[in-house]
Scaffold this motif. Sequence first.
Motif, PDB file in Angstrom:
ATOM      1  N   ARG A  11       0.829  -1.210   0.000  1.00  8.30           N
ATOM      2  CA  ARG A  11       0.000   0.000   0.000  1.00  8.30           C
ATOM      3  C   ARG A  11       0.860   1.254   0.000  1.00  8.30           C
ATOM      4  N   PHE A  12       1.921   1.235   0.787  1.00  6.27           N
ATOM      5  CA  PHE A  12       2.803   2.402   0.852  1.00  6.27           C
ATOM      6  C   PHE A  12       3.454   2.667  -0.502  1.00  6.27           C
ATOM      7  N   LEU A  13       3.905   1.604  -1.175  1.00  2.87           N
ATOM      8  CA  LEU A  13       4.513   1.772  -2.487  1.00  2.87           C
ATOM      9  C   LEU A  13       3.507   2.296  -3.503  1.00  2.87           C
ATOM     10  N   ALA A  14       2.287   1.771  -3.447  1.00  8.97           N
ATOM     11  CA  ALA A  14       1.266   2.210  -4.403  1.00  8.97           C
ATOM     12  C   ALA A  14       0.917   3.682  -4.183  1.00  8.97           C
ATOM     13  N   LEU A  15       0.710   4.062  -2.918  1.00  6.96           N
ATOM     14  CA  LEU A  15       0.383   5.457  -2.619  1.00  6.96           C
ATOM     15  C   LEU A  15       1.556   6.384  -2.915  1.00  6.96           C
ATOM     16  N   GLY A  16       2.771   5.908  -2.637  1.00  3.60           N
ATOM     17  CA  GLY A  16       3.943   6.716  -2.948  1.00  3.60           C
ATOM     18  C   GLY A  16       4.112   6.929  -4.440  1.00  3.60           C
ATOM     19  N   TYR A  17       3.858   5.872  -5.210  1.00  2.00           N
ATOM     20  CA  TYR A  17       3.931   5.988  -6.678  1.00  2.00           C
ATOM     21  C   TYR A  17       2.898   6.988  -7.190  1.00  2.00           C
ATOM     22  N   LEU A  18       1.681   6.904  -6.654  1.00  2.00           N
ATOM     23  CA  LEU A  18       0.617   7.832  -7.052  1.00  2.00           C
ATOM     24  C   LEU A  18       0.958   9.258  -6.672  1.00  2.00           C
ATOM     25  N   ALA A  19       1.483   9.437  -5.476  1.00  2.00           N
ATOM     26  CA  ALA A  19       1.832  10.789  -5.026  1.00  2.00           C
ATOM     27  C   ALA A  19       2.955  11.393  -5.850  1.00  2.00           C
ATOM     28  N   ALA A  20       3.944  10.570  -6.207  1.00  3.54           N
ATOM     29  CA  ALA A  20       5.095  11.090  -6.955  1.00  3.54           C
ATOM     30  C   ALA A  20       4.724  11.480  -8.377  1.00  3.54           C
ATOM     31  N   LEU A  21       3.845  10.711  -9.012  1.00  5.24           N
ATOM     32  CA  LEU A  21       3.532  10.947 -10.417  1.00  5.24           C
ATOM     33  C   LEU A  21       2.332  11.859 -10.632  1.00  5.24           C
ATOM     34  N   LEU A  22       1.425  11.944  -9.663  1.00  4.76           N
ATOM     35  CA  LEU A  22       0.187  12.688  -9.892  1.00  4.76           C
ATOM     36  C   LEU A  22      -0.012  13.815  -8.901  1.00  4.76           C
ATOM     37  N   ILE A  23      -0.003  13.500  -7.627  1.00  3.59           N
ATOM     38  CA  ILE A  23      -0.377  14.493  -6.622  1.00  3.59           C
ATOM     39  C   ILE A  23       0.688  15.578  -6.497  1.00  3.59           C
ATOM     40  N   ALA A  24       1.952  15.192  -6.390  1.00  2.00           N
ATOM     41  CA  ALA A  24       3.025  16.179  -6.201  1.00  2.00           C
ATOM     42  C   ALA A  24       3.103  17.179  -7.354  1.00  2.00           C
ATOM     43  N   PRO A  25       3.079  16.742  -8.631  1.00  2.00           N
ATOM     44  CA  PRO A  25       3.115  17.735  -9.712  1.00  2.00           C
ATOM     45  C   PRO A  25       1.938  18.693  -9.685  1.00  2.00           C
ATOM     46  N   LEU A  26       0.736  18.186  -9.386  1.00  3.43           N
ATOM     47  CA  LEU A  26      -0.439  19.059  -9.331  1.00  3.43           C
ATOM     48  C   LEU A  26      -0.325  20.075  -8.200  1.00  3.43           C
ATOM     49  N   VAL A  27       0.178  19.627  -7.063  1.00  3.47           N
ATOM     50  CA  VAL A  27       0.358  20.552  -5.936  1.00  3.47           C
ATOM     51  C   VAL A  27       1.369  21.636  -6.282  1.00  3.47           C
ATOM     52  N   LEU A  28       2.460  21.248  -6.929  1.00  2.00           N
ATOM     53  CA  LEU A  28       3.480  22.236  -7.305  1.00  2.00           C
ATOM     54  C   LEU A  28       2.944  23.222  -8.334  1.00  2.00           C
ATOM     55  N   ILE A  29       2.171  22.746  -9.308  1.00  2.00           N
ATOM     56  CA  ILE A  29       1.582  23.652 -10.296  1.00  2.00           C
ATOM     57  C   ILE A  29       0.640  24.629  -9.619  1.00  2.00           C
ATOM     58  N   PHE A  30      -0.186  24.128  -8.709  1.00  2.00           N
ATOM     59  CA  PHE A  30      -1.125  25.003  -8.003  1.00  2.00           C
ATOM     60  C   PHE A  30      -0.372  26.040  -7.175  1.00  2.00           C
ATOM     61  N   ARG A  31       0.699  25.603  -6.508  1.00  2.00           N
ATOM     62  CA  ARG A  31       1.462  26.538  -5.681  1.00  2.00           C
ATOM     63  C   ARG A  31       2.135  27.618  -6.518  1.00  2.00           C
ATOM     64  N   ASP A  32       2.806  27.188  -7.610  1.00  2.00           N
ATOM     65  CA  ASP A  32       3.533  28.141  -8.436  1.00  2.00           C
ATOM     66  C   ASP A  32       2.609  29.053  -9.229  1.00  2.00           C
ATOM     67  N   THR A  33       1.386  28.584  -9.500  1.00  2.00           N
ATOM     68  CA  THR A  33       0.451  29.435 -10.240  1.00  2.00           C
ATOM     69  C   THR A  33       0.105  30.684  -9.449  1.00  2.00           C
ATOM     70  N   PHE A  34      -0.137  30.521  -8.161  1.00  2.00           N
ATOM     71  CA  PHE A  34      -0.573  31.644  -7.333  1.00  2.00           C
ATOM     72  C   PHE A  34       0.558  32.208  -6.475  1.00  2.00           C
ATOM     73  N   ARG A  35       1.795  31.940  -6.874  1.00  2.00           N
ATOM     74  CA  ARG A  35       2.941  32.428  -6.088  1.00  2.00           C
ATOM     75  C   ARG A  35       2.949  33.950  -5.998  1.00  2.00           C
ATOM     76  N   HIS A  36       2.564  34.623  -7.081  1.00  2.00           N
ATOM     77  CA  HIS A  36       2.589  36.091  -7.110  1.00  2.00           C
ATOM     78  C   HIS A  36       1.197  36.702  -6.974  1.00  2.00           C
ATOM     79  N   GLY A  37       0.251  35.921  -6.498  1.00  2.00           N
ATOM     80  CA  GLY A  37      -1.098  36.438  -6.285  1.00  2.00           C
ATOM     81  C   GLY A  37      -2.042  36.120  -7.436  1.00  2.00           C
ATOM     82  N   LEU A  38      -3.248  36.634  -7.326  1.00  2.00           N
ATOM     83  CA  LEU A  38      -4.285  36.345  -8.304  1.00  2.00           C
ATOM     84  C   LEU A  38      -4.189  37.215  -9.556  1.00  2.00           C
TER      85      LEU A  38
END
Length: 270
Positions: A11-38
């Motif tokens: 389970r840990f490997l499956a969730l880690g694989y999902l987080a590395a390939l899907l969740i982490a990139p989306l979180v980084l895109i969301f963070r960098d999109t609003f880095r300088h405000g709206l």
Amino acid sequence: MRANGIRFGVRFLALGYLAALLIAPLVLIFRDTFRHGLAPVWNSLSQVDTVHAAKLSLYAMLIAVVANTVFGVAIALYLSRRKGFIATVLGAFLDLPLALSPVVVGLALLLVFSNTGWFGTWFASHGFQVVFAFPSIAIATAFVCVPFVARELIPVLREIGEEQQQAAATLGATRLQTFWRITLPAIRPALTYGIVLTAARALGEYGAVAVVSGGIQGQTETLTMIVARDWSNFDQTGAYATSLLLAAFAVIVLVALNFVKPAHERQEAT
């Protein structure tokens, strides 16, 4: 104890694989999109080129979904009930868009629909431009999405068989009545999933569209091409904002299709 450790490790490997390939990139895109405000995000998304690209992407997606839904249901009904050489050949060609690179697809369409191509000569003589215009974008988008609806429906249709349809025919039901009242309710979940895959693939298409559209700024650019152009021009905010817009469109499609499901299917999903 050992079995529990193996289970939690998997389970840990499956969730880690999902987080590395899907969740982490989306979180980084969301963070960098609003880095300088709206304000920078709004300025980027409200540009004329971006609004036009969003319209082109949505129009191409709608055409691809409608065309491939009709085609997918028809070819799935045929392939699920027929065997032999013709069915085998059609099944092989059905998967061709998955085997070919989108760039190769775009080049093939360019050769066919250009002013000197097989069909392009006729269109050009009648004053209708296909390549480097919206028609080529719609054709390329629809082509790369061909297999999804059909491949979701064929196993389901083979599983349910033809007994209910034959019984309806003996009771006097027409083919259209049989399809709407028996076949469609049975395949609706698979059809919905196929439509979701088609819509997501259409929104994210880049390679084939980039070849046939010509990438004319403000005229034949889709959202994916806007992302590539902004990134090449070191406009990271614009690229992130447009990427987030594409993700938002995908979520809207998922939510909308969930609402068109029957009530009992939505309750089962929850």
